[in-house]
Motif scaffolding. Structure first.
Motif, short mmCIF file in Angstrom:
data_model
loop_
_atom_site.label_atom_id
_atom_site.label_comp_id
_atom_site.label_asym_id
_atom_site.label_seq_id
_atom_site.Cartn_x
_atom_site.Cartn_y
_atom_site.Cartn_z
N ASP A 200 0.74 -1.21 -0.09
CA ASP A 200 0.05 -0.05 0.00
C ASP A 200 0.77 1.14 0.04
O ASP A 200 1.60 1.55 1.00
CB ASP A 200 -1.05 -0.04 1.30
N ARG A 202 -0.12 4.19 -0.06
CA ARG A 202 -0.61 5.44 0.65
C ARG A 202 0.45 5.59 1.85
O ARG A 202 0.40 6.67 2.62
CB ARG A 202 -2.15 5.20 1.33
N LYS A 204 3.64 6.21 3.67
CA LYS A 204 5.03 6.68 3.27
C LYS A 204 6.08 6.50 4.21
O LYS A 204 6.04 6.13 5.26
CB LYS A 204 4.75 8.23 3.14
N GLY A 323 -8.72 6.83 3.99
CA GLY A 323 -7.44 6.81 3.44
C GLY A 323 -6.59 8.10 3.28
O GLY A 323 -5.65 8.16 2.77
N GLU A 324 -6.88 9.06 3.97
CA GLU A 324 -6.05 10.34 4.07
C GLU A 324 -5.37 10.12 5.42
O GLU A 324 -5.54 10.71 6.32
CB GLU A 324 -6.97 11.68 4.19
N ASN A 326 -1.75 10.95 5.74
CA ASN A 326 -0.38 11.62 5.36
C ASN A 326 -0.54 13.17 6.11
O ASN A 326 0.40 14.00 5.92
CB ASN A 326 0.44 11.61 4.35
#
Length: 336
Positions: A200, A202, A204, A323-324, A326
């Motif tokens: 994934d 997403r 980081k 899914g936000e 970061n």
């Protein structure tokens, strides 16, 4: 059965990485190739290039193809996905750059694939991970408390992935067992797995939890297909260089774990209770460590960072669910 070894590195711990590569050269069964994803961005590679060029030559002389791919500043999931696409082996073996393999590690890893045709993934055993003197092993009452709080604990020949994102871990293995998720320090998969799954991206940078996420999704697709063997042994040196500072680590951990909870598990009352208990258990553990350490400042900061990070994740649970994940890199600056 051919093996591609894939390692993502920032070249911040060159001594440990050299020992890792030397242990690969000394294997009784050599991999076909080693793919090194160079994510350094601060001159770390340039400082050690000459000595590593010598090691790469040594690997080629041993019949191991070396691919050195520059991927500046790439996240760990992106590096793993890149390596999986490039790898030509039937088995893709992902290693941290600070592990040291025993000489028959790859031989014994492949043996599990041969003995268990349903195996989609196999992991070795880290020999220095848990001491037999660990209080959770020695004292049954502590183990009960940790079970109650879903913080994770240790067993013999058993692994379970808990909804709290912690695990029941084997501190001793006497036989090959099934696992529900893997540790990213050393994990191997059949190449075919990557036709339907990828890491994934997403998540980081250091990407806490990316290993559990990928392997647990594979476990759900193919129950009983992940194995751990006591015969493929290694040491994880856990070099401090290249790891996130404590505040960043705690923030990433709380945000990413909540994201994975939403992503991997059914959202019912029981699972939500278990997840919250896991956070309470983790906070309790580090509070006890603070009080028994003589009230050291670094232990106090650890607890403070945990509380701040838990609150940040809780306050942003709706965006995390979408899914936000970061936003924390900006939000953390406000509370620093």
């Amino acid at each position: 059965m051919s093996v591609s070894v894939i390692i993502s590195t920032l070249y911040k711990r060159p001594r440990e990485f050299k020992e890792c590569l030397e242990s690969i050269i000394e294997q009784t069964v050599h991999p076909t190739e080693i793919i090194i994803l160079n994510g350094s961005f601060d001159g770390s590679w340039e400082n050690v290039k000459e000595e590593f060029d010598d090691i790469f030559k040594k690997m080629r002389d041993a019949g191991i193809a070396v691919k050195h791919i520059t991927s500046l500043g790439a996240s760990l999931p992106h590096a793993r996905n890149t390596g999986a696409k490039l790898g030509k082996g039937e088995i893709l073996l992902f290693l941290d750059d600070d592990v040291v393999l025993e000489r028959d590690y790859i031989k014994n890893l492949l043996k599990v694939y041969e003995e268990h045709p349903n195996a989609m993934g196999v992991q070795g055993f880290i020999t220095n991970r848990v001491s037999g003197n660990n209080p959770l092993i020695r004292f049954g009452f502590l183990k009960f408390i940790w079970w109650l709080l879903q913080r994770g604990y240790y067993e013999v020949d058993e692994h379970r992935q808990l909804v709290s994102l912690f695990e029941v871990l084997p501190y001793r293995l006497t036989r090959t067992i099934n696992r529900e998720s893997f540790s990213g320090t050393n994990m191997s998969y059949r190449k075919e797995v990557f036709k339907s799954l990828e890491f994934d991206e997403r998540l980081k940078r250091y990407a806490i939890g990316e290993d559990k996420d990928f392997s647990y999704r594979l476990h759900k697709l193919f129950p009983g297909s992940l194995y751990q063997t006591p015969h493929a042994r290694l040491v994880h040196q856990e070099a401090p260089a290249g790891r996130l500072p404590s505040k960043q680590f705690e923030t990433m951990k709380q945000v990413y774990h909540l994201y994975l909870f939403y992503k991997l598990f059914e959202q019912n009352a029981r699972n939500k209770t278990v997840y919250v208990l896991g956070r309470i258990g983790d906070l309790l553990l580090h509070s006890i460590l603070f009080m028994t350490s003589g009230f050291k400042k670094e232990k106090a900061l650890k607890v403070t960072y945990m509380i701040e990070a838990m609150w940040l994740a809780l306050s942003n649970r709706n965006r995390i669910k979408k899914g936000e994940v970061n936003f924390w890199t900006r939000e953390m600056q406000k509370i620093t």
